[in-house]
Design a protein around this motif. Structure first.
Motif, PDB file in Angstrom:
ATOM      1  N   HIS A  71     -28.098 -25.315  42.389  1.00 36.19           N
ATOM      2  CA  HIS A  71     -28.821 -26.257  43.250  1.00 36.19           C
ATOM      3  C   HIS A  71     -30.001 -25.567  43.927  1.00 36.19           C
ATOM      4  O   HIS A  71     -31.104 -26.121  44.015  1.00 36.19           O
ATOM      5  CB  HIS A  71     -27.855 -26.812  44.298  1.00 36.19           C
ATOM      6  CG  HIS A  71     -28.357 -28.007  45.020  1.00 36.19           C
ATOM      7  ND1 HIS A  71     -27.763 -28.509  46.147  1.00 36.19           N
ATOM      8  CD2 HIS A  71     -29.426 -28.820  44.780  1.00 36.19           C
ATOM      9  CE1 HIS A  71     -28.424 -29.565  46.574  1.00 36.19           C
ATOM     10  NE2 HIS A  71     -29.440 -29.774  45.752  1.00 36.19           N
ATOM     11  N   ARG A 127     -23.465 -31.387  43.536  1.00 40.68           N
ATOM     12  CA  ARG A 127     -24.784 -31.609  44.119  1.00 40.68           C
ATOM     13  C   ARG A 127     -25.915 -31.338  43.133  1.00 40.68           C
ATOM     14  O   ARG A 127     -27.006 -31.881  43.276  1.00 40.68           O
ATOM     15  CB  ARG A 127     -24.950 -30.757  45.376  1.00 40.68           C
ATOM     16  CG  ARG A 127     -24.129 -31.307  46.529  1.00 40.68           C
ATOM     17  CD  ARG A 127     -24.240 -30.492  47.767  1.00 40.68           C
ATOM     18  NE  ARG A 127     -23.516 -31.147  48.859  1.00 40.68           N
ATOM     19  CZ  ARG A 127     -23.176 -30.536  49.986  1.00 40.68           C
ATOM     20  NH1 ARG A 127     -23.494 -29.267  50.153  1.00 40.68           N
ATOM     21  NH2 ARG A 127     -22.523 -31.183  50.924  1.00 40.68           N
ATOM     22  N   TYR A 166     -21.282 -35.471  48.870  1.00 43.40           N
ATOM     23  CA  TYR A 166     -22.014 -34.912  47.738  1.00 43.40           C
ATOM     24  C   TYR A 166     -23.533 -35.034  47.884  1.00 43.40           C
ATOM     25  O   TYR A 166     -24.289 -34.250  47.326  1.00 43.40           O
ATOM     26  CB  TYR A 166     -21.580 -35.605  46.437  1.00 43.40           C
ATOM     27  CG  TYR A 166     -22.049 -37.042  46.317  1.00 43.40           C
ATOM     28  CD1 TYR A 166     -23.122 -37.375  45.504  1.00 43.40           C
ATOM     29  CD2 TYR A 166     -21.437 -38.058  47.040  1.00 43.40           C
ATOM     30  CE1 TYR A 166     -23.567 -38.676  45.403  1.00 43.40           C
ATOM     31  CE2 TYR A 166     -21.869 -39.354  46.945  1.00 43.40           C
ATOM     32  CZ  TYR A 166     -22.927 -39.668  46.127  1.00 43.40           C
ATOM     33  OH  TYR A 166     -23.373 -40.964  46.045  1.00 43.40           O
ATOM     34  N   ASP A 167     -24.000 -36.043  48.644  1.00 42.02           N
ATOM     35  CA  ASP A 167     -25.434 -36.225  48.831  1.00 42.02           C
ATOM     36  C   ASP A 167     -25.971 -35.492  50.057  1.00 42.02           C
ATOM     37  O   ASP A 167     -27.166 -35.555  50.358  1.00 42.02           O
ATOM     38  CB  ASP A 167     -25.777 -37.719  48.937  1.00 42.02           C
ATOM     39  CG  ASP A 167     -24.979 -38.425  50.027  1.00 42.02           C
ATOM     40  OD1 ASP A 167     -24.240 -37.752  50.762  1.00 42.02           O
ATOM     41  OD2 ASP A 167     -25.091 -39.664  50.124  1.00 42.02           O
TER      42      ASP A 167
END
Length: 335
Positions: free
Chosen positions: A93, A167, A235-236
């Protein structure tokens, strides 16, 4: 054999979601190969087409990062990595977000420079099959081709990102869903050139570049926070994860627990939980009590992967920031 993240065996629903997410990531890469090739061959000297091509190139990073992270997280913990390899998700990420920020910043500067210098991009005629036509129509056709598939792919990935608590997959899906704006912005810029509005192309490129930079900054904030052991979030990255208070509630319901507070950090797909429990007066928890308490919390969700239950005389304020503010509240408030 069941799919796993480290030593965590995935439930059937998450196992299906993982297989589908992997297939969608490979499909995304295959589509992007055709998209970047088409845009490159058609872009000419258009700034908007150049920005769209760069965004399509950057779009390779999230699905590749997801596939690499999934491969790494399947490895079991080792003496060198006793917590497993779940942080590969956070690293992927961070890499994707950093690339978006860097390229977005460069493209904003490049597009703004073209606008300030009042550069007039030439979009001339081309011949195909003996017929001459404005090359802008080819650019528009290519951009239209790149608009729809990413949106469909993004919508398909979004629920999978939630099920897997991934993510990198969410960042990929979020970018895909917004890709139609890149195509529409590029089309408007090309049409603007056709109408004699020289600034439309650079303005469209600036819009696309700003969208890339915005995605990068937002994802970079979430990625750095997760790697800095911020509280576990959805998750966001928008809200505290509901599992945190659920763990305290589950432990607080045990007959021998007087007070409890947990701190939970996101390891990638799974959580690392440390629960501090104060036994009721006169009760000394046995090994059986602690084992059953741990199993009761783990049964809440597959993401509760690595958990320790620590009996203490009093909740350690120095290890549980914010506890002082809740001293007047209930016995096991959310972390």
């Amino acid at each position: 054999m069941s799919a796993r993240f480290g030593h965590t065996e995935l439930p059937e629903e998450q196992e299906r979601a993982l297989r589908r997410a992997v297939r969608l990531s490979w499909l995304t890469i295959a589509f992007l190969i055709t998209a970047v090739t088409g845009v490159y061959l058609a872009m000419g000297s258009s700034q908007a087409m150049k920005a769209a091509w760069m965004e399509d190139m950057l779009s390779f990073i999230p699905p590749i990062a997801f596939l690499v992270a999934v491969h790494r997280t399947k490895r079991r913990p080792s003496p060198q990595h006793p917590y497993g390899y779940h942080r590969a998700v956070g690293v992927g990420h961070l890499v994707a977000a950093t690339a978006l920020c860097a390229m977005g910043s460069f493209m904003v500067w490049d597009s703004a420079s073209g606008l300030v210098k009042a550069e007039h991009p030439p979009v001339g005629l081309m011949e195909l099959g003996g017929q001459a036509f404005w090359s802008g129509w080819l650019m528009i056709a290519v951009l239209a081709y790149t608009a729809v598939p990413p949106v469909l792919l993004g919508r398909a990935k979004m629920p999978l990102a939630e099920k897997l608590h991934d993510r990198v997959l969410f960042a990929d899906a979020d970018m895909n869903k917004a890709d139609w704006m890149t195509a529409v912005g590029g089309i408007l810029g090309i049409l603007g050139i056709g109408l004699g509005l020289w600034w439309a192309d650079a303005a469209a490129a600036l819009f696309i570049s700003g969208s890339i930079l915005h995605d990068g900054v937002r994802n970079l904030r979430v990625a750095v926070g997760a790697l800095m052991d911020a509280r576990a979030e959805t998750y966001d990255g928008q809200d505290p994860h509901p599992l945190v208070p659920a763990i305290d509630d589950r432990l607080g319901d045990l007959s021998w627990v007087a007070d409890v507070r947990s701190r939970v950090r996101d390891q990638g797909h799974v959580f690392h939980v440390e629960s501090f429990v104060v036994p009721v007066e006169g009760h000394n928890p046995t090994m059986e009590d602690l084992r059953l308490a741990r199993e009761a919390a783990i049964d809440l969700d597959w993401k509760i992967d690595d958990m320790v239950v620590i009996p203490v005389e009093d909740l350690p304020h120095q290890m549980l920031p914010g506890l002082e503010k809740e001293a007047g509240g209930g016995g096991h408030d959310a972390a």
